[in-house]
Motif scaffolding. Sequence first.
Motif, mmCIF file in Angstrom:
data_model
loop_
_atom_site.group_PDB
_atom_site.id
_atom_site.type_symbol
_atom_site.label_atom_id
_atom_site.label_comp_id
_atom_site.label_asym_id
_atom_site.label_seq_id
_atom_site.Cartn_x
_atom_site.Cartn_y
_atom_site.Cartn_z
ATOM 1 N N MET A 87 34.524 29.194 46.452
ATOM 2 C CA MET A 87 33.351 28.328 46.547
ATOM 3 C C MET A 87 32.657 28.152 45.204
ATOM 4 O O MET A 87 31.806 27.282 45.056
ATOM 5 N N TYR A 139 36.055 31.677 58.040
ATOM 6 C CA TYR A 139 36.742 30.494 57.509
ATOM 7 C C TYR A 139 36.225 29.214 58.170
ATOM 8 O O TYR A 139 35.959 28.212 57.495
ATOM 9 N N TYR A 157 34.191 27.070 55.663
ATOM 10 C CA TYR A 157 35.003 25.982 55.117
ATOM 11 C C TYR A 157 35.111 24.790 56.064
ATOM 12 O O TYR A 157 34.758 23.662 55.704
ATOM 13 N N THR A 158 35.623 25.036 57.248
ATOM 14 C CA THR A 158 35.877 23.931 58.168
ATOM 15 C C THR A 158 34.602 23.149 58.479
ATOM 16 O O THR A 158 34.597 21.916 58.502
ATOM 17 N N ASN A 160 31.891 23.400 56.612
ATOM 18 C CA ASN A 160 31.187 23.232 55.334
ATOM 19 C C ASN A 160 29.853 23.979 55.273
ATOM 20 O O ASN A 160 28.878 23.500 54.693
ATOM 21 N N GLY A 161 29.830 25.160 55.878
ATOM 22 C CA GLY A 161 28.584 25.930 55.877
ATOM 23 C C GLY A 161 28.349 26.707 54.600
ATOM 24 O O GLY A 161 27.242 27.174 54.352
ATOM 25 N N GLY A 162 29.393 26.846 53.782
ATOM 26 C CA GLY A 162 29.252 27.556 52.522
ATOM 27 C C GLY A 162 29.094 29.057 52.690
ATOM 28 O O GLY A 162 29.373 29.628 53.746
ATOM 29 N N TRP A 215 26.787 30.554 55.717
ATOM 30 C CA TRP A 215 27.366 30.549 57.064
ATOM 31 C C TRP A 215 28.592 31.459 57.150
ATOM 32 O O TRP A 215 28.900 31.988 58.224
#
Length: 458
Positions: A278, A416, A420-421, A423-425, A428
């Motif tokens: 990230m 993950y 990622y999926t 987009n919580g960074g 999250w």
Amino acid sequence: MEQKTEYTSTDIHRYPPGSYRQVLVLAYSIVLTMLSQTLMWLVDTMMVGRIGIAQLGAVGLGGMLTWSFFSFFNGLIGSANTFVAQDYGAKQYNNIGKIVWHYLYIAIASYIILLVPMFFSDHVIRLIGSSPEVEKYSSVYMRIRLYAGIGVFTSFSLAGFFRGIGNTKTPMYIALAANGFNVVANYLLIFGNDTLGIPRLEVTGAAWATFLSSMFSALLFLIVFLSRKYNQLYRTRSFYRLEFAQIRRIVRVGLPMGVQFFLDNGSFSVFSAFIARMGDAPLAASNAAMTLMSTAFMPLVGISMATTTLVGQFIGANEVEHARKSGYTSIKIGFLYAVLVVSNYFLFPRQLLSLISKDPEVMELGSKILMLAGIFLLSDAFGICANGALRGAGDTRFMMVVGTLYAWFLFIPLAYVLGYTLNGGVVWAWVAAMIYIIIYGITTFLRFHRGKWESMKI
């Protein structure tokens, strides 16, 4: 003729069994040991954080991966406390020297095995996919840290001996000496000293300082363990042939602990790899927050170790009711401690993060992570202390299975997806860690509460 052991003013059995006073008298030295280690890591991180964000992220990532390699062996060797405590409680003092020497044999064998991944450390770092600068620093840091394995394993073995017999002050004094040595070495090797002719080594210097302090710790442990006093009490200087029956006993109890430690640390290494992708700032924020979390986590581990000793000694003496009471008392103490720490996470998150990094993005992200940590830490207190009680009885297999399932089939996939999926960074991704730790803590407590461990034999 049965060998007698010493009786001192610090003997934990002077106090009511399972009482707050008994637990605290045994635990406070271990807690101080853990706090000193936490302070050492905090000071290390603060020093490296002054160099740059990439260096801060690299040391955190390299340290996490190093402990992932160490963790299996540390878990296996960490069961020394259980065996020594049960032999001590059963007054089988002549067995203690033999079992500890078998742990030292395992420590040597573990280090030989550990030499293999040293040759692949660069490839492991490269697979993570961090920035080129972080990759460069992490690779150097990790390789040097791995060389310290023999010192780490020796210290773990002998610390288990001292804690098993109820002597928690000796590991504390050694830890304070080694940590003080490490802080001085860090300062000199990271920043250099023209007067002493020491060059500025930065990340490389931080790694060598940790290596030297690990070896210094092992040397101090060996000097005390082999002293005349402990030889008279526990036959620590005797030559013991390698007995595979002893090895099998150790493996039966210690192997599940090693597997659990390895897979748990491995899951957080994968988690750190997610965050490394990230960017440098999220990785630095995550590592800074984890350093501060250890302020709460390590003392809880100290209370857990004290619980292992008490439960083990009472089990060895066939006093199961006292063992149960000790477990519940430790859980209450751990929870109250966690409440105090969590309040600081919510009241002063930015001030705490500023001790490590002044970067605005690191402080912003790290503050949110600390608040999430405050939520899951209360459950973690139950889990860590209850796990210490289970280890004292030798109940290690169940938590290995549960810990593996939760870490790799809940924590990692959820981190993950959220990070990622969706987009919580990084924030999250830490929500996933919060969910995992809460569920694991509840499960561990329920395992202790249901009492199956009370009838186990090692």
